[in-house]
Scaffold this motif. Structure first.
Motif, PDB file in Angstrom:
ATOM      1  N   ASP A 286       0.859  -1.380   0.148  1.00 14.39           N
ATOM      2  CA  ASP A 286       0.140  -0.151   0.049  1.00 14.39           C
ATOM      3  C   ASP A 286       0.786   1.215  -0.146  1.00 14.39           C
ATOM      4  O   ASP A 286       0.952   1.961   0.955  1.00 14.39           O
ATOM      5  CB  ASP A 286      -0.877   0.025   1.341  1.00 14.39           C
ATOM      6  CG  ASP A 286      -2.127   1.035   1.320  1.00 14.39           C
ATOM      7  OD1 ASP A 286      -2.000   1.654   0.062  1.00 14.39           O
ATOM      8  OD2 ASP A 286      -2.535   1.301   2.547  1.00 14.39           O
ATOM      9  N   LEU A 287       1.579   1.585  -1.122  1.00 12.44           N
ATOM     10  CA  LEU A 287       2.421   2.447  -1.337  1.00 12.44           C
ATOM     11  C   LEU A 287       2.627   2.997  -2.661  1.00 12.44           C
ATOM     12  O   LEU A 287       1.956   2.338  -3.609  1.00 12.44           O
ATOM     13  CB  LEU A 287       3.748   2.340  -0.403  1.00 12.44           C
ATOM     14  CG  LEU A 287       4.372   1.327  -0.877  1.00 12.44           C
ATOM     15  CD1 LEU A 287       4.992   1.214  -2.364  1.00 12.44           C
ATOM     16  CD2 LEU A 287       5.856   1.090   0.015  1.00 12.44           C
ATOM     17  N   LYS A 288       3.049   3.970  -3.242  1.00 12.64           N
ATOM     18  CA  LYS A 288       3.126   4.364  -4.539  1.00 12.64           C
ATOM     19  C   LYS A 288       4.720   4.505  -4.829  1.00 12.64           C
ATOM     20  O   LYS A 288       5.500   5.516  -3.935  1.00 12.64           O
ATOM     21  CB  LYS A 288       2.286   5.647  -4.854  1.00 12.64           C
ATOM     22  CG  LYS A 288       0.860   5.646  -4.676  1.00 12.64           C
ATOM     23  CD  LYS A 288       0.111   6.897  -5.094  1.00 12.64           C
ATOM     24  CE  LYS A 288      -1.235   6.432  -5.208  1.00 12.64           C
ATOM     25  NZ  LYS A 288      -2.184   7.687  -5.465  1.00 12.64           N
ATOM     26  N   VAL A 289       5.161   4.204  -5.917  1.00 12.62           N
ATOM     27  CA  VAL A 289       6.459   4.399  -6.394  1.00 12.62           C
ATOM     28  C   VAL A 289       6.302   5.248  -7.864  1.00 12.62           C
ATOM     29  O   VAL A 289       5.555   4.781  -8.860  1.00 12.62           O
ATOM     30  CB  VAL A 289       7.109   3.217  -6.495  1.00 12.62           C
ATOM     31  CG1 VAL A 289       8.482   3.382  -7.145  1.00 12.62           C
ATOM     32  CG2 VAL A 289       7.227   2.422  -5.209  1.00 12.62           C
TER      33      VAL A 289
ATOM     34  N   ASP B 104       0.619   5.419   5.770  1.00  9.56           N
ATOM     35  CA  ASP B 104       0.791   5.604   7.467  1.00  9.56           C
ATOM     36  C   ASP B 104       0.963   4.389   8.194  1.00  9.56           C
ATOM     37  O   ASP B 104       0.273   3.240   7.498  1.00  9.56           O
ATOM     38  CB  ASP B 104      -0.373   6.394   8.009  1.00  9.56           C
ATOM     39  CG  ASP B 104      -0.567   7.657   7.468  1.00  9.56           C
ATOM     40  OD1 ASP B 104       0.527   8.366   7.118  1.00  9.56           O
ATOM     41  OD2 ASP B 104      -1.870   8.216   7.399  1.00  9.56           O
ATOM     42  N   GLY B 105       1.712   4.196   9.223  1.00 15.92           N
ATOM     43  CA  GLY B 105       1.815   2.991   9.896  1.00 15.92           C
ATOM     44  C   GLY B 105       2.962   2.110   9.170  1.00 15.92           C
ATOM     45  O   GLY B 105       3.337   2.507   8.351  1.00 15.92           O
ATOM     46  N   LYS B 106       3.094   1.088   9.819  1.00 16.00           N
ATOM     47  CA  LYS B 106       4.117   0.073   9.356  1.00 16.00           C
ATOM     48  C   LYS B 106       3.814  -0.837   8.516  1.00 16.00           C
ATOM     49  O   LYS B 106       2.385  -1.149   8.447  1.00 16.00           O
ATOM     50  CB  LYS B 106       4.461  -0.808  10.747  1.00 16.00           C
ATOM     51  CG  LYS B 106       5.061   0.158  11.845  1.00 16.00           C
ATOM     52  CD  LYS B 106       5.785  -0.608  12.990  1.00 16.00           C
ATOM     53  CE  LYS B 106       6.269   0.215  14.073  1.00 16.00           C
ATOM     54  NZ  LYS B 106       6.879  -0.617  15.153  1.00 16.00           N
ATOM     55  N   PRO B 107       4.470  -1.610   7.628  1.00 13.02           N
ATOM     56  CA  PRO B 107       4.257  -2.727   6.852  1.00 13.02           C
ATOM     57  C   PRO B 107       3.730  -3.882   7.434  1.00 13.02           C
ATOM     58  O   PRO B 107       3.800  -4.067   8.549  1.00 13.02           O
ATOM     59  CB  PRO B 107       5.355  -2.786   5.886  1.00 13.02           C
ATOM     60  CG  PRO B 107       6.559  -2.587   6.931  1.00 13.02           C
ATOM     61  CD  PRO B 107       5.926  -1.404   7.773  1.00 13.02           C
TER      62      PRO B 107
ATOM     63  N   ASP C 114       9.493   2.183   8.824  1.00 15.31           N
ATOM     64  CA  ASP C 114       9.072   2.240  10.055  1.00 15.31           C
ATOM     65  C   ASP C 114       8.075   2.867  10.374  1.00 15.31           C
ATOM     66  O   ASP C 114       7.656   3.037  11.712  1.00 15.31           O
ATOM     67  CB  ASP C 114      10.545   2.800  10.964  1.00 15.31           C
ATOM     68  CG  ASP C 114      10.831   4.102  10.734  1.00 15.31           C
ATOM     69  OD1 ASP C 114       9.967   4.643   9.666  1.00 15.31           O
ATOM     70  OD2 ASP C 114      11.814   4.697  11.006  1.00 15.31           O
ATOM     71  N   GLY C 115       7.207   3.644   9.517  1.00 13.87           N
ATOM     72  CA  GLY C 115       6.040   4.118   9.704  1.00 13.87           C
ATOM     73  C   GLY C 115       6.193   5.597  10.351  1.00 13.87           C
ATOM     74  O   GLY C 115       5.492   6.089  10.597  1.00 13.87           O
ATOM     75  N   ARG C 116       7.488   6.051  10.377  1.00 17.89           N
ATOM     76  CA  ARG C 116       7.747   7.460  10.769  1.00 17.89           C
ATOM     77  C   ARG C 116       8.321   8.223   9.921  1.00 17.89           C
ATOM     78  O   ARG C 116       7.597   8.753   9.187  1.00 17.89           O
ATOM     79  CB  ARG C 116       8.544   7.128  12.022  1.00 17.89           C
ATOM     80  CG  ARG C 116       7.927   6.510  13.375  1.00 17.89           C
ATOM     81  CD  ARG C 116       8.768   6.527  14.582  1.00 17.89           C
ATOM     82  NE  ARG C 116       9.904   5.972  14.654  1.00 17.89           N
ATOM     83  CZ  ARG C 116      10.254   4.736  14.611  1.00 17.89           C
ATOM     84  NH1 ARG C 116       9.212   3.767  14.816  1.00 17.89           N
ATOM     85  NH2 ARG C 116      11.516   4.215  14.462  1.00 17.89           N
ATOM     86  N   ASP C 117       9.463   8.181   9.717  1.00 17.95           N
ATOM     87  CA  ASP C 117      10.404   9.134   8.811  1.00 17.95           C
ATOM     88  C   ASP C 117      10.788   8.141   7.376  1.00 17.95           C
ATOM     89  O   ASP C 117      11.178   8.696   6.551  1.00 17.95           O
ATOM     90  CB  ASP C 117      11.763   9.598   9.367  1.00 17.95           C
ATOM     91  CG  ASP C 117      12.796   8.734   9.800  1.00 17.95           C
ATOM     92  OD1 ASP C 117      12.433   7.405   9.931  1.00 17.95           O
ATOM     93  OD2 ASP C 117      13.857   9.259  10.282  1.00 17.95           O
ATOM     94  N   ASN C 118      10.745   6.862   7.606  1.00 14.74           N
ATOM     95  CA  ASN C 118      11.042   5.768   6.600  1.00 14.74           C
ATOM     96  C   ASN C 118      12.434   6.549   5.821  1.00 14.74           C
ATOM     97  O   ASN C 118      12.377   6.571   4.721  1.00 14.74           O
ATOM     98  CB  ASN C 118       9.736   5.937   5.516  1.00 14.74           C
ATOM     99  CG  ASN C 118       8.450   5.658   6.284  1.00 14.74           C
ATOM    100  OD1 ASN C 118       8.461   4.533   6.940  1.00 14.74           O
ATOM    101  ND2 ASN C 118       7.512   6.358   5.936  1.00 14.74           N
ATOM    102  N   ARG C 119      13.611   6.582   6.570  1.00 15.19           N
ATOM    103  CA  ARG C 119      14.445   7.387   6.298  1.00 15.19           C
ATOM    104  C   ARG C 119      15.225   6.400   5.055  1.00 15.19           C
ATOM    105  O   ARG C 119      15.324   4.962   5.197  1.00 15.19           O
ATOM    106  CB  ARG C 119      15.656   7.338   7.309  1.00 15.19           C
ATOM    107  CG  ARG C 119      16.127   5.919   7.958  1.00 15.19           C
ATOM    108  CD  ARG C 119      17.013   6.506   9.218  1.00 15.19           C
ATOM    109  NE  ARG C 119      17.509   5.009   9.670  1.00 15.19           N
ATOM    110  CZ  ARG C 119      17.019   4.130  10.338  1.00 15.19           C
ATOM    111  NH1 ARG C 119      15.522   4.217  10.710  1.00 15.19           N
ATOM    112  NH2 ARG C 119      17.511   3.185  10.856  1.00 15.19           N
ATOM    113  N   LEU C 120      15.910   7.152   4.228  1.00 16.19           N
ATOM    114  CA  LEU C 120      16.702   6.653   3.163  1.00 16.19           C
ATOM    115  C   LEU C 120      17.977   6.259   3.880  1.00 16.19           C
ATOM    116  O   LEU C 120      18.617   6.847   4.782  1.00 16.19           O
ATOM    117  CB  LEU C 120      17.027   7.595   2.100  1.00 16.19           C
ATOM    118  CG  LEU C 120      18.167   7.318   0.904  1.00 16.19           C
ATOM    119  CD1 LEU C 120      17.400   6.074   0.079  1.00 16.19           C
ATOM    120  CD2 LEU C 120      18.489   8.410   0.193  1.00 16.19           C
TER     121      LEU C 120
END
Length: 319
Positions: A48-51, A65-68, A101-107
């Motif tokens: 449930d995301l977009k690329v 939003d939230g964790k996978p 991680d459902g927060r900053d989803n850091r690179l």
């Protein structure tokens, strides 16, 4: 071959040539990316995301939003029409990796930040990556959410937690199979002989080595000329002149190795001899210490600071 950061071996290079310099985190993630083919703003199916972004270009990712959800999740956004990846292939890819991680989803890593594609040895990747990548076709874009148990487990690289999930977008640009070779004729230089065929074995004379660097294109390929800054896929064999002993050879296992040229990542000899050579060429070189690993040598490969090296290199591809 890479230098060891001034003189280091490549991730997949001959010990005589210095390997590409890759930060520890990048190296670890290099063995954990996933496949993805070009798609713009498309929802990622089961994920449930977009690329967004075109194939081969830096992707944009919109996380929900939230964790996978738990477990390994893989989705192919676009299917390529090229060769399928198999064990022992070297896949050339562009990829981006995040902690989801459902927060900053850091690179945490990206081939785009290094300016060249990356080389992934299929069969030596993280479990989740292997399951996502093997069997995919060149030209594909695949995304994968990889839980810790299918990733680094209890020993992740610095910067990634033991319980953190990873998310990869990978574009498969090319595949190079075990045993690939230029299969050109042999030749000689400074008394060094190279046999022809798929495995051009070196024969070094029992004479003092020349003092100067020497290189010769034994067979000129029909491809485009390599450029500084490119990732070059090679097969090679390297030998010590003084002991007439091979210290490294990709032909032993058959799997090619890739290195970045022109930025000091490989030893000086490789930059000098391989930049500007057409893809499909076979190159022979005699490498005095100043063009190799210098006064420090390379102890891990038994190379002394006074050793002259000999290399025969097949230039398979350049990206």
């Amino acid at each position: 071959m890479r230098r060891r950061r001034a003189t280091a071996l490549p991730l997949q290079c001959p010990p005589s040539v210095a390997p590409l310099s890759v930060a520890p985190l990048s190296v670890a993630l290099l063995l954990a990316p996933l496949l993805v083919t070009g798609c713009t703003g498309e929802p990622a199916g089961a994920l449930d995301l977009k690329v967004g972004g075109s194939f081969g270009a830096r992707p944009t990712i919109v996380f929900p939003d939230g964790k996978p959800a738990a477990g390994l999740q893989v989705d192919e956004l676009a299917a390529g029409k090229g060769e399928r990846l198999a064990t022992d292939d070297v896949a050339i890819v562009q990829y981006t990796a995040h902690v989801w991680d459902g927060r900053d989803n850091r690179l945490v890593d990206s081939s785009f930040n290094r300016g060249t594609p990356a080389a992934f040895p299929v069969g030596e990747l993280l479990p989740g990556l292997e399951r996502a990548l093997r069997g995919r076709r060149v030209g594909s874009r695949v995304i994968a959410a990889i839980p810790p148990e299918d990733g680094f487990g209890a020993n992740p690289p610095q910067g990634i937690g033991t319980k953190e999930e990873l998310f990869y977008v990978v574009d498969i640009l090319g595949a190079h199979h075990k045993g690939v070779s230029v299969k050109a004729a042999g030749g000689t230089i400074a008394g060094v002989r190279v046999g022809g065929g798929a495995w051009p074995a070196l024969a070094v004379p029992a004479t003092p080595p020349p003092a100067r660097f020497t290189a010769k294109v034994l067979a000129k390929g029909n491809g485009r000329k390599t450029q500084a800054g490119q990732l070059v896929v090679t097969q090679y064999e390297g030998a010590l002149w003084s002991r007439r002993r091979v210290f490294d050879a990709t032909w032993t296992t058959g799997r090619p190795k890739a290195f970045k040229l022109g930025d000091g990542s490989v030893i000086k000899a490789w930059d000098k001899a391989l930049v500007g050579v057409p893809v499909g060429s076979r190159v022979l070189m005699v490498v005095p210490p100043a063009y190799g690993y210098g006064p420090g040598g390379h102890p891990a490969y038994g190379i002394k600071g006074s050793d002259t090296l000999v290399f025969v290199v097949d230039v398979i591809a350049a990206y």
